[in-house]
Design a protein around this motif. Sequence first.
Motif, PDB file in Angstrom:
ATOM      1  N   THR A 261       0.846  -1.205   0.000  1.00  0.00           N
ATOM      2  CA  THR A 261       0.000   0.000   0.000  1.00  0.00           C
ATOM      3  C   THR A 261       0.876   1.249   0.000  1.00  0.00           C
ATOM      4  N   MET A 262       0.254   2.395  -0.233  1.00  0.00           N
ATOM      5  CA  MET A 262       0.932   3.698  -0.212  1.00  0.00           C
ATOM      6  C   MET A 262       0.066   4.625   0.624  1.00  0.00           C
ATOM      7  N   LYS A 263       0.429   4.798   1.906  1.00  0.00           N
ATOM      8  CA  LYS A 263      -0.380   5.616   2.803  1.00  0.00           C
ATOM      9  C   LYS A 263       0.441   6.776   3.352  1.00  0.00           C
ATOM     10  N   PRO A 264       0.316   7.959   2.716  1.00  0.00           N
ATOM     11  CA  PRO A 264       1.114   9.100   3.153  1.00  0.00           C
ATOM     12  C   PRO A 264       0.745   9.556   4.560  1.00  0.00           C
ATOM     13  N   ASN A 265       1.754  10.011   5.291  1.00  0.00           N
ATOM     14  CA  ASN A 265       1.587  10.624   6.618  1.00  0.00           C
ATOM     15  C   ASN A 265       1.020   9.710   7.684  1.00  0.00           C
ATOM     16  N   ASP A 266       1.109   8.413   7.481  1.00  0.00           N
ATOM     17  CA  ASP A 266       0.702   7.461   8.514  1.00  0.00           C
ATOM     18  C   ASP A 266       1.985   6.992   9.220  1.00  0.00           C
ATOM     19  N   TRP A 267       2.142   7.360  10.501  1.00  0.00           N
ATOM     20  CA  TRP A 267       3.372   7.044  11.243  1.00  0.00           C
ATOM     21  C   TRP A 267       3.306   5.693  11.945  1.00  0.00           C
ATOM     22  N   GLN A 268       2.177   4.987  11.833  1.00  0.00           N
ATOM     23  CA  GLN A 268       2.041   3.719  12.558  1.00  0.00           C
ATOM     24  C   GLN A 268       2.515   2.553  11.705  1.00  0.00           C
ATOM     25  N   ALA A 269       3.668   1.991  12.029  1.00  0.00           N
ATOM     26  CA  ALA A 269       4.222   0.912  11.195  1.00  0.00           C
ATOM     27  C   ALA A 269       3.579  -0.434  11.536  1.00  0.00           C
ATOM     28  N   ILE A 270       2.261  -0.450  11.487  1.00  0.00           N
ATOM     29  CA  ILE A 270       1.508  -1.680  11.791  1.00  0.00           C
ATOM     30  C   ILE A 270       0.520  -1.882  10.635  1.00  0.00           C
TER      31      ILE A 270
END
Length: 370
Positions: A261-270
Amino acid sequence: MNKHYDVAIIGGGIIGMSIAYHLAKAGKQIVLFEANEIGKQTTSAAAGMLGAHAEGEGDEDIFFQVGRQSQALYEKLTVDLQHESGIDIRISVGGIMKVAFTEQEKRALCRMQHLPTFEWLEASSVKERMPQIADDIVGAGLIEDDVHVEPYAVCRAFWQAAVRHGADVKEFTPVIDVKRGKETLTVSTAKGIFTCDHLTVASGVWSGRFLEELGLSHSLYPVKGECVSVWNNGPALAHTIYHDHCYIVQRDSGKLVIGATMKPNDWQAIPTLGGIEAVIHKASQLMPSIREMPIDQCWAGLRPATSDRHPYIGKHPEDERILFATGHYRNGILLAPITGEIIRGLIVGESVHKEWLHAFRIGRKEALFV
Ligand code: FAD
Ligand code: GLY
């Protein structure tokens, strides 16, 4: 006060470790600080494709030139690292089959047709080579040079070889702060204070705070990628299958790595269930049989992105002692060898392509990537 070093490096992902290896091999006294375990953040999340053709915007882009050079460096590194670390980085053969489902996608791909490293194959030829591929493709561009490696193995090999060349590598040692004195740089860590002549910031997506503290403005942000792996219970894939940011990569162990996936500005590495669902949906359009394969695991990582999607590699414009190597976005595994060579060149005084330094300088006007 602890020992004085020629160069301190912040961050023990593939970029920091490549820099440590290249400098230690050149005879520099190196210390590398890693907040957690070496190579266990974004580096371990990567598929390991060396996608100089597949990941770029065409061969006129600077990314292509630098990526091709780094791809070529892997050939010698595979041998050197095996010798110096005893670790096989598992470079594959076969490259990438970049698939087209429409005539428009075919036209876009065939812009690379003038390159000797690109071959257009009609659907029937693709099927002959890869019976697993979906029936409704128009064809695919075969790029045999876009091979893949195992990212954690490369990082570990750089680490072991750097240590063999005398580098001090300190895990579980977060850098808290850097002070710029007239004579020397002082690095405060959770395990004491160290001094050095040069400092390189290579802490991936977490580099932003150091850049800011050192007076550098930047656009670094995370683009989260989620992946799943399955056990391939059919014939091994002869080539990586790639389409629109979705890929299926065959590992020697028999696993298939499916991303991302490509999810900008998501800091949760889960990974999320929705993210993994989206990856499985896209991948099963490329290779329907993956739906029947047993799941191995799911994971996520944070790509360090900049607004124009090019990395920051170079020297602080006002303080030659400070260097940075971050923002490698989707291509840190591909670009690790060339990044190590560039930083070594800047520190030991070898010549480095001016054009590259210009393209990757910090503070450049970054065109927004669309
Ligand atoms: P990291 O690996 O994140 O390392 C940075 C390190 O700095 C971390 O270990 C962190 O703990 C440490 N750190 C942070 N703060 C501190 C501190 N204060 N003190 C000390 N240490 C600190 N690239 C490719 O070329 N090919 C691919 O196929 C590919 N696939 C990918 C698939 C996914 C799903 C993702 C997410 C990325 C992929 N990438 C790929 C991109 C690649 O993984 C990254 O560009 C690369 O790993 C970045 O390496 P790094 O060393 O800069 O960052
Ligand atoms: N280069 C593959 C990815 O970043 O997902």
